[in-house]
Scaffold this active site. Sequence first.
Site, PDB file in Angstrom:
ATOM      1  N   LYS A   1       0.822  -1.215   0.000  1.00 19.73           N
ATOM      2  CA  LYS A   1       0.000   0.000   0.000  1.00 19.73           C
ATOM      3  C   LYS A   1       0.856   1.265   0.000  1.00 19.73           C
ATOM      4  O   LYS A   1       0.579   2.200  -0.744  1.00 19.73           O
ATOM      5  CB  LYS A   1      -0.933   0.017   1.225  1.00 19.73           C
ATOM      6  CG  LYS A   1      -1.886  -1.176   1.288  1.00 19.73           C
ATOM      7  CD  LYS A   1      -2.855  -1.074   2.469  1.00 19.73           C
ATOM      8  CE  LYS A   1      -2.177  -1.141   3.830  1.00 19.73           C
ATOM      9  NZ  LYS A   1      -1.701  -2.464   4.226  1.00 19.73           N
TER      10      LYS A   1
ATOM     11  N   ARG B   1      -9.473   0.610   9.071  1.00 22.53           N
ATOM     12  CA  ARG B   1      -9.049  -0.743   9.400  1.00 22.53           C
ATOM     13  C   ARG B   1     -10.084  -1.479  10.235  1.00 22.53           C
ATOM     14  O   ARG B   1      -9.862  -2.636  10.602  1.00 22.53           O
ATOM     15  CB  ARG B   1      -7.753  -0.676  10.210  1.00 22.53           C
ATOM     16  CG  ARG B   1      -6.497  -1.104   9.463  1.00 22.53           C
ATOM     17  CD  ARG B   1      -5.326  -0.916  10.420  1.00 22.53           C
ATOM     18  NE  ARG B   1      -4.151  -1.668  10.082  1.00 22.53           N
ATOM     19  CZ  ARG B   1      -3.116  -1.180   9.395  1.00 22.53           C
ATOM     20  NH1 ARG B   1      -3.127   0.029   8.905  1.00 22.53           N
ATOM     21  NH2 ARG B   1      -2.050  -1.933   9.205  1.00 22.53           N
TER      22      ARG B   1
ATOM     23  N   ARG C   1      11.488  -6.360   4.688  1.00 21.69           N
ATOM     24  CA  ARG C   1      11.387  -4.927   4.952  1.00 21.69           C
ATOM     25  C   ARG C   1      11.983  -4.601   6.326  1.00 21.69           C
ATOM     26  O   ARG C   1      12.633  -3.575   6.494  1.00 21.69           O
ATOM     27  CB  ARG C   1       9.909  -4.496   4.888  1.00 21.69           C
ATOM     28  CG  ARG C   1       9.702  -3.001   5.089  1.00 21.69           C
ATOM     29  CD  ARG C   1       8.285  -2.585   4.760  1.00 21.69           C
ATOM     30  NE  ARG C   1       7.347  -2.917   5.821  1.00 21.69           N
ATOM     31  CZ  ARG C   1       6.028  -2.712   5.749  1.00 21.69           C
ATOM     32  NH1 ARG C   1       5.503  -2.186   4.661  1.00 21.69           N
ATOM     33  NH2 ARG C   1       5.234  -3.047   6.737  1.00 21.69           N
TER      34      ARG C   1
ATOM     35  N   ARG D   1      11.947  -0.978  11.039  1.00 23.43           N
ATOM     36  CA  ARG D   1      10.653  -1.002  11.731  1.00 23.43           C
ATOM     37  C   ARG D   1      10.592  -2.197  12.671  1.00 23.43           C
ATOM     38  O   ARG D   1      10.641  -3.341  12.238  1.00 23.43           O
ATOM     39  CB  ARG D   1       9.524  -1.099  10.695  1.00 23.43           C
ATOM     40  CG  ARG D   1       8.931   0.244  10.359  1.00 23.43           C
ATOM     41  CD  ARG D   1       7.836   0.099   9.346  1.00 23.43           C
ATOM     42  NE  ARG D   1       6.645  -0.571   9.864  1.00 23.43           N
ATOM     43  CZ  ARG D   1       5.497  -0.616   9.223  1.00 23.43           C
ATOM     44  NH1 ARG D   1       5.362  -0.028   8.052  1.00 23.43           N
ATOM     45  NH2 ARG D   1       4.467  -1.251   9.740  1.00 23.43           N
TER      46      ARG D   1
ATOM     47  N   ARG E   1      -0.246  -9.291  13.387  1.00 21.89           N
ATOM     48  CA  ARG E   1      -0.826  -8.275  12.496  1.00 21.89           C
ATOM     49  C   ARG E   1      -1.654  -8.931  11.389  1.00 21.89           C
ATOM     50  O   ARG E   1      -2.709  -8.422  11.003  1.00 21.89           O
ATOM     51  CB  ARG E   1       0.270  -7.400  11.905  1.00 21.89           C
ATOM     52  CG  ARG E   1       0.719  -6.328  12.898  1.00 21.89           C
ATOM     53  CD  ARG E   1       2.127  -5.875  12.651  1.00 21.89           C
ATOM     54  NE  ARG E   1       2.329  -5.250  11.371  1.00 21.89           N
ATOM     55  CZ  ARG E   1       3.488  -5.243  10.720  1.00 21.89           C
ATOM     56  NH1 ARG E   1       4.542  -5.861  11.230  1.00 21.89           N
ATOM     57  NH2 ARG E   1       3.601  -4.636   9.570  1.00 21.89           N
TER      58      ARG E   1
HETATM   59  P1  ADP Z   1       1.280  -2.358   7.891  1.00 22.46           P
HETATM   60  O1  ADP Z   1       0.244  -2.150   6.830  1.00 22.46           O
HETATM   61  O2  ADP Z   1       2.569  -2.833   7.372  1.00 22.46           O
HETATM   62  O3  ADP Z   1       0.820  -3.167   9.072  1.00 22.46           O
HETATM   63  P2  ADP Z   1       1.006   0.385   8.837  1.00 22.46           P
HETATM   64  O4  ADP Z   1       2.154   1.298   8.704  1.00 22.46           O
HETATM   65  O5  ADP Z   1      -0.210   0.656   8.038  1.00 22.46           O
HETATM   66  O6  ADP Z   1       1.662  -0.992   8.504  1.00 22.46           O
HETATM   67  O7  ADP Z   1       0.553   0.273  10.361  1.00 22.46           O
HETATM   68  C1  ADP Z   1       1.453  -0.030  11.398  1.00 22.46           C
HETATM   69  C2  ADP Z   1       0.683  -0.214  12.715  1.00 22.46           C
HETATM   70  O8  ADP Z   1       0.030   1.024  13.074  1.00 22.46           O
HETATM   71  C3  ADP Z   1      -0.442  -1.239  12.683  1.00 22.46           C
HETATM   72  O9  ADP Z   1       0.031  -2.555  12.931  1.00 22.46           O
HETATM   73  C4  ADP Z   1      -1.366  -0.714  13.798  1.00 22.46           C
HETATM   74  O10 ADP Z   1      -0.874  -1.056  15.079  1.00 22.46           O
HETATM   75  C5  ADP Z   1      -1.241   0.787  13.672  1.00 22.46           C
HETATM   76  N1  ADP Z   1      -2.290   1.339  12.780  1.00 22.46           N
HETATM   77  C6  ADP Z   1      -2.106   1.851  11.535  1.00 22.46           C
HETATM   78  N2  ADP Z   1      -3.278   2.249  10.998  1.00 22.46           N
HETATM   79  C7  ADP Z   1      -4.233   1.974  11.920  1.00 22.46           C
HETATM   80  C8  ADP Z   1      -5.655   2.118  11.969  1.00 22.46           C
HETATM   81  N3  ADP Z   1      -6.332   2.635  10.933  1.00 22.46           N
HETATM   82  N4  ADP Z   1      -6.311   1.715  13.077  1.00 22.46           N
HETATM   83  C9  ADP Z   1      -5.663   1.208  14.122  1.00 22.46           C
HETATM   84  N5  ADP Z   1      -4.333   1.017  14.151  1.00 22.46           N
HETATM   85  C10 ADP Z   1      -3.609   1.387  13.063  1.00 22.46           C
END
Ligand code: ADP
Length: 190
Positions: free
Chosen positions: A14, A89, A128, A134, A146
Amino acid sequence: MLNLVLFGPPGAGKGTQSAKLIEKYQLVHLSTGDIFRANIKGGTELGTRAKQYIDQGQLVPDEVTIGMLESEADKYPDAKGYIFDGFPRTPAQAKALDAFLATKGTAITGMLALEVEEEELRKRLLLRGKDSGRADDQDPAVIQKRIDVYRNETEPVRDYYMAQNKYTGINGIGTIDEIFDRLSNAIDAL
Ligand code: ADP
């Protein structure tokens, strides 16, 4: 306005595709993951709160995430449109986003969902983790958590947009440019 939700499991691509799409379509990129990470880096109260959840592979609570997303979106009143990446999400976030956009007289144009199978996701995230630093990409248990949270809490968001006839699935396997072409074609058909 052109308002897109870029959807998919962790590691689906994404962030990579958003960076290319905002350039092509002149959109504002709103990535909740990026905003959380910037807050963690900056040592803000929001960052400290979010970090406890992120480190465990859990979702940050809806009320924190929704408030943050709305105030971030409000920083771009002249936007031609937004790409929402990593948001919504949960179904509650999706409903809040619809209500928020309605107050601006606009709506989600479409959801593009990158489809990638689990084994490939695990591989990509570990890779990654090696270069990005990260923490949530370095621990296989956090990665699995996750993916599980995605299946249980986030996948229902797909049904939410399907019910509105706004869902388009995109094959997320291939080169970055191939996937970008698929996304662009889908956007042009919206
Ligand atoms: P990825 O898609 O690789 O899991 P992101 O950078 O989108 O990574 O998100 C990293 C973390 O941030 C998620 O695992 C979650 O803990 C938190 N997070 C991100 N977006 C949301 C959201 N919309 N609602 C709740 N938690 C979120």
